[in-house]
Scaffold this motif. Structure first.
Motif, PDB file in Angstrom:
ATOM      1  N   TRP A 135       0.823  -1.210   0.000  1.00  0.00           N
ATOM      2  CA  TRP A 135       0.000   0.000   0.000  1.00  0.00           C
ATOM      3  C   TRP A 135       0.857   1.261   0.000  1.00  0.00           C
ATOM      4  CZ3 TRP A 135      -4.724  -0.478  -1.471  1.00  0.00           C
ATOM      5  CH2 TRP A 135      -5.467  -1.613  -1.168  1.00  0.00           C
ATOM      6  N   ASP A 136       2.037   1.200   0.633  1.00  0.00           N
ATOM      7  CA  ASP A 136       2.855   2.414   0.715  1.00  0.00           C
ATOM      8  C   ASP A 136       3.577   2.744  -0.594  1.00  0.00           C
ATOM      9  OD1 ASP A 136       4.861   0.493   0.691  1.00  0.00           O
ATOM     10  OD2 ASP A 136       5.438   0.778   2.781  1.00  0.00           O
ATOM     11  N   GLU A 137       3.398   1.907  -1.637  1.00  0.00           N
ATOM     12  CA  GLU A 137       3.966   2.215  -2.949  1.00  0.00           C
ATOM     13  C   GLU A 137       2.987   3.016  -3.815  1.00  0.00           C
ATOM     14  OE1 GLU A 137       5.106  -1.487  -4.706  1.00  0.00           O
ATOM     15  OE2 GLU A 137       6.397  -2.048  -3.023  1.00  0.00           O
ATOM     16  N   LEU A 138       1.761   3.197  -3.316  1.00  0.00           N
ATOM     17  CA  LEU A 138       0.711   3.886  -4.068  1.00  0.00           C
ATOM     18  C   LEU A 138       0.594   5.338  -3.593  1.00  0.00           C
ATOM     19  CD1 LEU A 138      -1.882   0.996  -3.805  1.00  0.00           C
ATOM     20  CD2 LEU A 138      -0.371   1.478  -5.737  1.00  0.00           C
ATOM     21  N   HIS A 139       0.504   6.259  -4.547  1.00  0.00           N
ATOM     22  CA  HIS A 139       0.500   7.679  -4.203  1.00  0.00           C
ATOM     23  C   HIS A 139      -0.640   8.417  -4.921  1.00  0.00           C
ATOM     24  CE1 HIS A 139       4.452   7.133  -2.328  1.00  0.00           C
ATOM     25  NE2 HIS A 139       4.724   6.344  -3.370  1.00  0.00           N
ATOM     26  N   CYS A 171      -9.216  10.049  -9.197  1.00  0.00           N
ATOM     27  CA  CYS A 171      -7.834  10.231  -8.732  1.00  0.00           C
ATOM     28  C   CYS A 171      -6.956  10.383  -9.979  1.00  0.00           C
ATOM     29  CB  CYS A 171      -7.378   9.053  -7.888  1.00  0.00           C
ATOM     30  SG  CYS A 171      -8.336   8.779  -6.395  1.00  0.00           S
ATOM     31  N   PRO A 172      -7.008  11.537 -10.642  1.00  0.00           N
ATOM     32  CA  PRO A 172      -6.333  11.706 -11.926  1.00  0.00           C
ATOM     33  C   PRO A 172      -4.819  11.587 -11.863  1.00  0.00           C
ATOM     34  CG  PRO A 172      -7.091  13.816 -11.086  1.00  0.00           C
ATOM     35  CD  PRO A 172      -7.694  12.773 -10.203  1.00  0.00           C
ATOM     36  N   ASP A 173      -4.236  11.771 -10.670  1.00  0.00           N
ATOM     37  CA  ASP A 173      -2.776  11.697 -10.548  1.00  0.00           C
ATOM     38  C   ASP A 173      -2.301  10.424  -9.847  1.00  0.00           C
ATOM     39  OD1 ASP A 173      -2.463  14.240 -11.716  1.00  0.00           O
ATOM     40  OD2 ASP A 173      -2.937  15.193  -9.791  1.00  0.00           O
ATOM     41  N   ALA A 174      -3.199   9.484  -9.633  1.00  0.00           N
ATOM     42  CA  ALA A 174      -2.826   8.247  -8.929  1.00  0.00           C
ATOM     43  C   ALA A 174      -1.679   7.549  -9.654  1.00  0.00           C
ATOM     44  CB  ALA A 174      -4.027   7.315  -8.833  1.00  0.00           C
ATOM     45  N   ILE A 175      -0.707   7.095  -8.876  1.00  0.00           N
ATOM     46  CA  ILE A 175       0.468   6.473  -9.482  1.00  0.00           C
ATOM     47  C   ILE A 175       1.053   5.439  -8.528  1.00  0.00           C
ATOM     48  CG2 ILE A 175       2.143   8.166  -8.575  1.00  0.00           C
ATOM     49  CD1 ILE A 175       3.435   8.032 -11.442  1.00  0.00           C
TER      50      ILE A 175
END
Length: 431
Positions: free
Chosen positions: A251-255, A265-269
């Motif tokens: 989960w901590d790799e998702l921003h 979430c248009p900038d989800a990466i």
């Protein structure tokens, strides 16, 4: 001098007594009838005694051989009792220095050089295929035939490539032991030629058309397995990342991802750490070489569904037995096999399918420049660009990656159900 007949006929008495043989050797008989061999000798002007063992476990001939060996030590100025204690201690040390002890020391020293995925694979392979046979054996007792028998068990189940990898790991462990003075040689060094040849370069089975890709996705969505596996398969199809990256996703790799609402979430990466990527060692701890994966709406939908069932784990796709571990290495492979996809498509095949479909689209739509970005999306070195140039050209083309990902998903998900529907799907019955 004694004979076997005299030794056998010696009876118990009210007091202990001894029957002399020669050169200080005698048979000591106790009131209970117990008989033991002993040697009387002098060392450093002191009278001493050595016990060789019980008769008839130690025969007369064997007792004389032990006496003669001790006499040779005395002639060299060595106390036989001290030498016996030294040998006993050495034997205990050797017995305690097993293959598993050495292997775990080697692993501890080497794991910092590897990615987390590779490190876990190395240890799992040793624990599963090597330690059950070799783990408890003292290093001095392991030879080439014993190692070969272990490797052939792996080979016989069809895992020829795995057997070769294990030979390399066992060889590296013994080389580590040689360097530390723990073993004299590496008995696994020449066993590669005794195994079946490695299979030629592997081409992962993969469908090539978008119609077949939709069919594979439908089989996965409707399989009688846990929602976690269905969602993992779907994210694999959306992102076309390596199965190991999906399996170990945290989960901590998702921003820039809001999991608590249904908003966009248009900038989800997803930033895959450099340490997880297949890169040269010098770059693995440099965050500038992490791999970015833009997350389109369908990927965000999958992650929100996952969060509803696995938010208590550090992993997006936790295992069925423990939330502290991810799904098993072969979980998705078994899913695809059960759905009749053997030889047609495997989880890793989504990368080939994505590359085939998207490169064909790029060529037919006059977007040749997109081929480089497609390679980047797969974490491949783009054709025509050197590794040196890639190090200095930090352009990530995130916007275009996101556009191409959205295009891919729009073709793939023409009639796919919502990710939330997979939470209620059928599961395999337990007998």
């Amino acid at each position: 001098m004694l004979s076997d007949a005299k030794c056998k006929s010696a009876k118990a008495s009210t007091k202990p007594y001894k029957l002399s043989d020669s050169a200080g050797l005698f048979l000591f008989v106790t009131p209970t009838g117990h008989k033991s061999w002993r040697l009387k000798y002098r060392f450093g002007r002191k009278e001493k005694q050595r016990v060789y063992g019980a008769y008839p476990t130690v025969s007369l001939r064997e007792a004389r051989e032990l006496r003669d060996e001790d006499k040779r030590l005395l002639a060299q100025g060595i106390d036989p009792a001290i030498e016996a204690a030294r040998r006993q201690l050495s034997a205990r040390v050797i017995a305690a220095d097993t293959f598993e002890v050495l292997a775990r020391e080697w692993y501890s020293d080497q794991k910092m050089r590897w990615t987390a995925v590779h490190s876990a694979d190395v240890l799992t392979s040793l624990e599963r295929d090597v330690f059950p046979d070799l783990g408890r054996l003292p290093l001095e007792t392991i030879n080439a035939p014993i190692i070969l028998a272990t490797l052939k068990k792996v080979q016989e189940r069809g895992a020829v490539e795995t057997a070769h990898r294990l030979r390399q790991r066992i060889s590296a462990i013994f080389a580590y032991g040689v360097a530390g003075g723990r073993v004299a040689a590496d008995p696994a060094s020449t066993l590669g030629k005794a195994l079946q040849p490695k299979p030629t370069g592997k081409r992962w089975p993969a469908v090539r058309t978008i119609e077949d890709a939709r069919a594979v996705l439908s089989l996965s969505d409707n399989a009688e397995v846990s929602p976690t596996l269905k969602l993992a398969s779907r994210l694999q199809a959306i992102t076309a990342q390596r199965p190991g990256m999906i399996r170990w996703l945290r989960w901590d790799e998702l921003h820039h991802l809001d999991l608590s609402s249904e908003g966009e979430c248009p900038d989800a990466i997803w930033w895959i750490p450099a340490a997880k990527m297949k890169q040269e060692l010098s770059l693995r701890h440099n965050d500038e070489f992490a791999h970015p994966v833009p997350l389109v709406a369908e990927a965000v939908e999958v992650l929100r569904a996952c969060h509803a069932i696995s938010s208590g784990s550090a992993f997006v796709f936790p295992g069925a037995r423990s939330v502290k571990k991810p799904i098993s290495e072969n979980a998705l492979n078994y899913l695809y096999l059960r759905e009749g996809l053997r030889g047609r498509h495997v989880p890793h095949g989504w990368r080939s399918t994505f590359s085939t479909v998207m490169n064909e689209w790029a060529l037919s739509n006059g977007r040749k420049q997109d081929r480089m970005i497609i390679d980047l999306m797969l974490a491949h070195l783009p054709t025509g660009i050197s590794a040196t140039e890639l190090k200095y050209n930090r352009a990530a083309f995130i916007d275009r990656r996101r556009e191409l990902s959205a295009l891919w998903v729009s073709m793939l998900f023409s009639d796919a159900p919502a990710a939330s529907a997979l939470l209620e799907g059928r599961r395999r019955r337990r007998l």
